[in-house]
Design an enzyme around this catalytic site. Structure first.
Site, PDB file in Angstrom:
ATOM      1  CG  ASP A  30      -2.113   0.984   1.253  1.00  0.00           C
ATOM      2  OD1 ASP A  30      -2.207   1.178   0.000  1.00  0.00           O
ATOM      3  OD2 ASP A  30      -2.724   1.339   2.511  1.00  0.00           O
ATOM      4  CD  GLU A  90      -3.413   3.780  -2.086  1.00  0.00           C
ATOM      5  OE1 GLU A  90      -3.871   2.755  -1.317  1.00  0.00           O
ATOM      6  OE2 GLU A  90      -2.623   4.396  -1.728  1.00  0.00           O
TER       7      GLU A  90
END
Length: 133
Positions: A30, A90
């Site tokens: 992430d 993202e």
């Protein structure tokens, strides 16, 4: 897993990731590009998905910053594709950003453009309804 965790004790992290991979888990890194990214991590750690940090898309009010971020993101995505990693971008908030991601190809995207964070019960109801947020 966030990329920052990789820098704390890389040997332990590598061992954990290897064990999870052997157990059949999909491993995603992430916020890639948000901290102390080492491109060697992409070589050494058995990850399946790389989630590109949302700040690469930031800077909509400064064309120079926007172009720099998009150039970096485009290059990172092409590299990740060559490494056969799945990619999630993202922080997608605008139609323009969606089109940019589509132009690169073979990327998934998440962000407020699609939906705001929801409580689990609301998300489950949304799935049952078959509509989008």
């Amino acid at each position: 897993m966030t990329e920052t965790i990789c820098t704390t004790d890389s040997q332990v992290f590598l061992e954990i990731c290897s064990n999870l991979c052997k157990a059949g888990f999909t491993i995603a890194m992430d916020d890639f590009g948000s901290g102390y990214s080492s491109l060697n991590m992409l070589k050494e750690i058995p990850i399946d998905v790389i989630k590109m940090d949302m700040r690469f898309l930031a800077g909509d009010h400064d064309p120079s910053q926007q172009e720099k971020g998009r150039s970096i993101l485009r290059s990172l995505i092409k590299m990740a594709q060559r490494l056969h990693l799945d990619i999630m971008v993202e922080g997608v908030e605008t139609r323009d950003q969606v089109e940019f991601i589509k132009d690169i190809g073979q990327c998934a995207a998440q962000g407020y453009f699609y939906a705001r964070p929801l409580p689990t019960s609301d998300f489950e109801a949304l799935l049952r309804s078959g509509t989008t947020a």
